[in-house]
Write a protein that holds these residues in place. Structure first.
Motif, mmCIF file in Angstrom:
data_model
loop_
_atom_site.group_PDB
_atom_site.id
_atom_site.type_symbol
_atom_site.label_atom_id
_atom_site.label_comp_id
_atom_site.label_asym_id
_atom_site.label_seq_id
_atom_site.Cartn_x
_atom_site.Cartn_y
_atom_site.Cartn_z
ATOM 1 N N LYS A 2 0.969 -1.207 -0.433
ATOM 2 C CA LYS A 2 -0.032 0.382 -0.132
ATOM 3 C C LYS A 2 1.207 1.023 0.103
ATOM 4 C CE LYS A 2 -3.774 -1.956 1.901
ATOM 5 N NZ LYS A 2 -4.636 -2.541 3.071
ATOM 6 N N VAL A 3 0.193 2.437 -0.326
ATOM 7 C CA VAL A 3 1.117 3.927 -0.554
ATOM 8 C C VAL A 3 1.747 3.793 0.589
ATOM 9 C CG1 VAL A 3 -1.423 5.539 -0.436
ATOM 10 C CG2 VAL A 3 1.323 5.871 -1.541
ATOM 11 N N LYS A 4 1.057 3.847 1.753
ATOM 12 C CA LYS A 4 1.545 3.828 3.075
ATOM 13 C C LYS A 4 2.820 3.435 3.400
ATOM 14 C CE LYS A 4 0.567 4.676 7.664
ATOM 15 N NZ LYS A 4 -0.256 4.802 9.082
ATOM 16 N N GLU A 5 3.459 2.290 2.926
ATOM 17 C CA GLU A 5 4.013 0.892 3.198
ATOM 18 C C GLU A 5 4.947 1.308 2.830
ATOM 19 O OE1 GLU A 5 1.407 -3.048 4.779
ATOM 20 O OE2 GLU A 5 1.678 -2.628 2.660
ATOM 21 N N VAL A 6 5.072 2.137 1.295
ATOM 22 C CA VAL A 6 5.515 2.019 0.328
ATOM 23 C C VAL A 6 6.541 3.847 0.896
ATOM 24 C CG1 VAL A 6 6.379 3.109 -1.859
ATOM 25 C CG2 VAL A 6 4.440 0.946 -1.715
ATOM 26 N N SER A 7 5.926 4.090 1.130
ATOM 27 C CA SER A 7 6.176 5.700 2.184
ATOM 28 C C SER A 7 7.309 5.652 2.734
ATOM 29 C CB SER A 7 5.007 6.379 1.933
ATOM 30 O OG SER A 7 5.098 7.576 3.211
ATOM 31 N N GLN A 8 6.978 4.671 4.088
ATOM 32 C CA GLN A 8 7.749 4.081 5.038
ATOM 33 C C GLN A 8 9.238 2.836 5.256
ATOM 34 O OE1 GLN A 8 5.078 1.434 6.880
ATOM 35 N NE2 GLN A 8 3.610 3.426 8.386
#
Length: 241
Positions: A2-8
């Protein structure tokens, strides 16, 4: 992912990833019914390549053009990026060696020639050229490059001379006679490379403050120099009207 995981994982903000999606630079592989963006390993590889291009000074527009090109080859692009990063490292190593010698000279431990003082500086490739082309068009930038090419390495030395001179007087009122004489030299030099009206000159000064890249590079010659030059360039333009 998910986008949040990619961000992290990458340190890139969610907002930036959304922006990349909006402009068609990095589109997620899937959008769930709940509205979640899903990225594959292939998307992560593309993102890695985008970040290498960004580190090398490419604009988002130019990166998109490269990635969308039918002739684009990911492996060849990585190899090209590696060569560019190695060249960048060599230049940085050379500049570090120059500043080390400059520090020793300041301590009285050695004497540098004028040529040695500027070793490592490279003005042959302008990191902002692509952005300038997007803002002002190829014709204006090509004309500026042709003028600059006539001066060769002497141009970089003259630019540095003026920067150092202005840094030494940045404690003065930007409207003072000495400050205006110094900033006048900058106006003359810029017009050897391009065609700057008084209005454009003042606008460039504002960019020195508005764009952190300009501020960071100019302030290497003296803290607060970019803001001081902005003020002095504004006064110069007003007095010239």
């Amino acid at each position: 992912m998910k986008v949040k995981e990619v961000s992290q994982l990458t340190g890139i903000s969610v907002r930036t990833l959304h922006h990349y999606d909006d402009i068609g630079l990095l589109t997620p592989d899937e959008l769930t019914e709940a509205g979640y963006r899903i990225y594959s390993d292939d998307s992560l590889a593309t993102l890695q390549q985008i970040l290498f291009f960004r580190e090398l000074g490419f604009s988002l527009k130019r990166i998109k053009e490269l990635l969308d090109s039918p002739a684009f080859n990911r492996q060849e692009a990585f190899e090209m990026q590696r060569e560019m990063l190695v060249d960048k490292r060599k230049q940085l190593d050379s500049m570090i060696a120059t500043i080390d010698k400059t520090i020793l000279q300041g301590k009285g431990e050695l004497v540098m020639t004028n040529e040695e003082k500027f070793k490592g500086f490279d003005f042959s490739n302008n990191p902002y050229e692509q952005e300038a082309r997007e803002r002002w068009g190829d014709k204006a930038v090509d004309a500026s490059n042709q003028k600059a090419a006539k001066f060769g390495p002497e141009l970089g030395e003259e630019m540095n001379r003026i920067y150092f001179k202005l840094a030494e007087i940045r404690h003065l009122d930007p409207a003072s006679d000495e400050a205006q004489a110094g900033i006048g030299e900058w106006f003359v030099l810029l017009n050897k490379m391009g065609d700057y009206s008084l209005e454009a000159f003042a606008g460039l000064g504002q960019m020195y403050v508005a764009d952190e890249r300009f501020t960071r590079n100019i302030d290497k010659f003296g803290e607060g120099l970019a803001r001081w030059m902005c003020g002095a360039m504004g006064v110069f333009a007003e007095q010239g009207d």
